[in-house]
Design a protein around this motif. Structure first.
Motif, mmCIF file in Angstrom:
data_model
loop_
_atom_site.group_PDB
_atom_site.id
_atom_site.type_symbol
_atom_site.label_atom_id
_atom_site.label_comp_id
_atom_site.label_asym_id
_atom_site.label_seq_id
_atom_site.Cartn_x
_atom_site.Cartn_y
_atom_site.Cartn_z
ATOM 1 N N ALA A 84 31.103 41.762 43.460
ATOM 2 C CA ALA A 84 31.033 40.536 42.650
ATOM 3 C C ALA A 84 30.499 39.364 43.443
ATOM 4 O O ALA A 84 29.796 38.506 42.894
ATOM 5 N N GLY A 85 30.803 39.280 44.729
ATOM 6 C CA GLY A 85 30.283 38.222 45.576
ATOM 7 C C GLY A 85 30.869 36.862 45.254
ATOM 8 O O GLY A 85 31.959 36.740 44.695
ATOM 9 N N PRO A 86 30.138 35.797 45.586
ATOM 10 C CA PRO A 86 30.659 34.439 45.336
ATOM 11 C C PRO A 86 30.773 34.087 43.864
ATOM 12 O O PRO A 86 31.417 33.093 43.525
ATOM 13 N N GLU A 87 30.180 34.863 42.972
ATOM 14 C CA GLU A 87 30.232 34.562 41.540
ATOM 15 C C GLU A 87 31.538 35.013 40.903
ATOM 16 O O GLU A 87 31.716 34.876 39.691
ATOM 17 N N HIS A 88 32.433 35.556 41.679
ATOM 18 C CA HIS A 88 33.699 36.039 41.132
ATOM 19 C C HIS A 88 34.540 34.874 40.624
ATOM 20 O O HIS A 88 34.631 33.827 41.263
ATOM 21 N N ASP A 106 40.167 41.088 34.834
ATOM 22 C CA ASP A 106 39.643 42.413 34.486
ATOM 23 C C ASP A 106 39.995 43.435 35.558
ATOM 24 O O ASP A 106 40.366 44.584 35.234
ATOM 25 N N ARG A 107 39.876 43.067 36.806
ATOM 26 C CA ARG A 107 40.248 43.993 37.881
ATOM 27 C C ARG A 107 41.729 44.348 37.815
ATOM 28 O O ARG A 107 42.125 45.504 38.027
ATOM 29 N N LYS A 108 42.548 43.352 37.539
ATOM 30 C CA LYS A 108 43.985 43.598 37.479
ATOM 31 C C LYS A 108 44.343 44.523 36.320
ATOM 32 O O LYS A 108 45.195 45.419 36.459
#
Length: 541
Positions: free
Chosen positions: A57-61, A68-70
């Protein structure tokens, strides 16, 4: 003469913001260890996948991507395990990002230094603080090749920084590289595999205030009972209600045990981590929590009883006690430590030296003055390439570890720690204090003199012993000569008070008896010499 840089003002170091204590999980059964390994391996695989998603995802996370990850991890573990895993991935990505920026800054400094030295003629001497040209054409050629290597490396790291790409290895890059050099590392393939799997397990849970005993995932009761909430795929291994597994081991934190017990009794948040030490064959439980922010002691209050100046060196701490006027009191102190051996041994040596230092400061109600050292930019091979002994000396100073240990241990004893600018302390201390403090019965080193300079700078006094004398040497027209006594000090311009008793030129009443029984050394060896005794009454009329 070069221009001296501005010296920063001293400041009181704030105390540690968190606490961590550890205890061993003793008397674990084979079933307990099996369950811990299964849970750790399962959660470790989920953490590896989540870290991969986070790095992609990088800095755009943002918070939506975090949610969503959780949700993706909750079905395979639990909501609380998913929250701990995603938070750990975010922290690891942020740490890698900061390390990447520091790496870029280090490469840029190396490129600038080499480019400047290559532009100078070969053999040109450097000035104070700036290196000169390279010593030979051979060294110039090798450094020109190294410049190209650093520029290519810098361009690659900058490209990763712009794209938001970081390189992270769960389990540690150092341990991963040992897989290709097992003989040099002294490991077998099975031994390396055990350490690698233990390093990649995930058994850490964040605390929650208001929940029972401050943590619902890894719960520790006041009597030391440890229970773990099992992930959904491993719920069949539970030996307690609600999908929990209770370990047979009991914990009792010897250090800060009362603080820990007070927190869990009040249901305040406590984070836990379970890990295995493969080399020792032991399991440990680490408890950690944050401290509320506390206001630091004012600098004026820390100076009221004097100061204990401390100079950090590669193998010892040199310290000297100073009074409020900046005068050394007593004898110099030295607290040695051994920096050889394992990391555990080196850390223990530093702790032993610091506790002796802090006990002395506590006994005399003194604050501790240390230099605000950071040699991150001073030990590069580009700046001191030909001075290998100097680079090794700087690298051997345990600045970061000693600073962290000192702040934490001093906060426990209630001792203020004051940080000062390290500029010119060793040089000026040796110039103004090395010779005056050296006597026949006391050998003073440059490090002891530097400790005096550090203490005087902390107290607000100049490092030099006296100011320049006035033009009128025999009068007070130009003011007081010493820098220790201020304008408001009482009796600073008065004459020396008279001390009762016989003066230096007076003769005691029994002088006649002493002179009659002992002959003068100047006439004792002369032949036929007659001892003359002068009447003491003539001297006292």
């Amino acid at each position: 003469m070069g221009v001296l840089r501005e010296v920063a003002a001293p400041f009181v170091v704030p105390g540690p913001s968190g606490v961590a204590v550890r205890d061993r999980l003793k008397q674990l059964t084979a079933a307990d260890e099996r369950v811990l390994r299964l849970v750790g391996d399962h959660l470790g695989s989920l953490a590896s996948r989540d870290l991969r998603v986070r790095c992609a995802a990088g800095p755009e996370h943002d918070s939506a991507a975090w949610a969503d990850r959780k949700r993706a991890l909750t079905g395979q573990s639990s909501a609380r395990w998913a929250g701990s895993i995603t938070k750990a991935s975010n922290d690891q990505w942020g740490l890698a990002r900061r390390a990447q920026l520091a790496h870029i800054q280090g490469l840029e400094a190396g490129v600038r230094t080499i480019a400047r030295r290559l532009s100078l003629p070969v053999g040109e001497k450097g000035r104070k603080g700036t290196p000169g040209g390279y010593r030979s054409r051979r060294e110039w050629h090798s450094k020109s090749r190294r410049l190209r290597v650093l520029e290519n490396r810098l361009e690659a790291v900058r490209a990763d920084w712009r794209a938001g790409v970081v390189h992270v290895v769960r389990g540690g890059k150092q341990l991963l590289n040992k897989r290709h050099h097992l003989d040099a590392a002294g490991l077998s393939e099975a031994g390396w595999r055990a350490r690698w799997e233990a390093g990649r397990r995930f058994l850490a849970a964040d605390g929650e205030s208001g929940k029972r005993y401050g943590n619902e995932t890894i719960r520790v009761s006041p009597d030391g009972e440890v229970s773990v909430k099992l992930p959904a795929p491993l719920a069949h291994l539970a030996n307690a209600p609600h999908g929990r597994y209770v370990l047979t081991a009991r914990v009792a934190f010897a250090r800060r045990g009362e603080q820990w017990r007070d927190r869990i009794t009040a249901h305040r948040a406590v984070a836990y981590r379970i890990h295995e030490d493969v080399l020792r064959g032991r399991w440990y439980l680490t408890a950690s929590w944050t401290n509320p922010p506390v206001n630091c002691v004012p600098l004026a209050a820390a100076r009221t009883r004097g100061m204990l100046g401390v100079d950090t060196n590669a193998d010892h701490l040199a310290a000297w006690r100073l009074d409020t006027h900046g005068n050394p009191v007593g004898a110099p102190l030295r607290f040695g430590y051994d920096r050889t051996g394992t990391a555990t041994h080196r850390d223990a040596q530093i702790r032993h030296a610091l506790i002796r230092l802090l006990h002395f400061a506590k006994r005399h109600s003194l604050a501790v003055a240390v230099e605000d050292l950071d040699f991150a930019g001073e030990k590069t091979r580009e700046k001191h390439g030909g001075r290998k002994r100097f680079r090794k000396l700087i690298s051997g100073l345990p600045t970061a570890r000693l600073r962290a240990r000192l702040v934490g241990m001093a906060a426990e004893l209630g001792i203020p720690v004051v940080a000062v600018d390290p500029a010119y302390t060793s040089k000026w201390g040796a110039q103004h204090w090395h010779k005056p403090l050296t006597s026949i019965n006391r050998a003073t080193t440059r490090h002891d003199a530097a400790a005096v300079a550090i203490g005087r700078r902390t107290l607000g006094h100049p490092i030099r012993r006296r100011t320049a004398p006035p033009l009128q040497h025999q009068s007070d027209a130009a003011g007081h000569r010493t820098v220790q006594a201020g304008h408001g000090s009482r009796a600073r311009e008065e004459t020396r008070p008279r001390i009762p008793g016989p003066r230096t030129r007076c003769v005691s009443p029994d002088a006649e008896r002493k002179r009659a029984t002992s002959a003068s050394k100047t006439v004792r060896d002369a032949p036929d010499a007659q001892v003359r005794v002068q009447d003491s009454l003539l001297l006292t009329e």
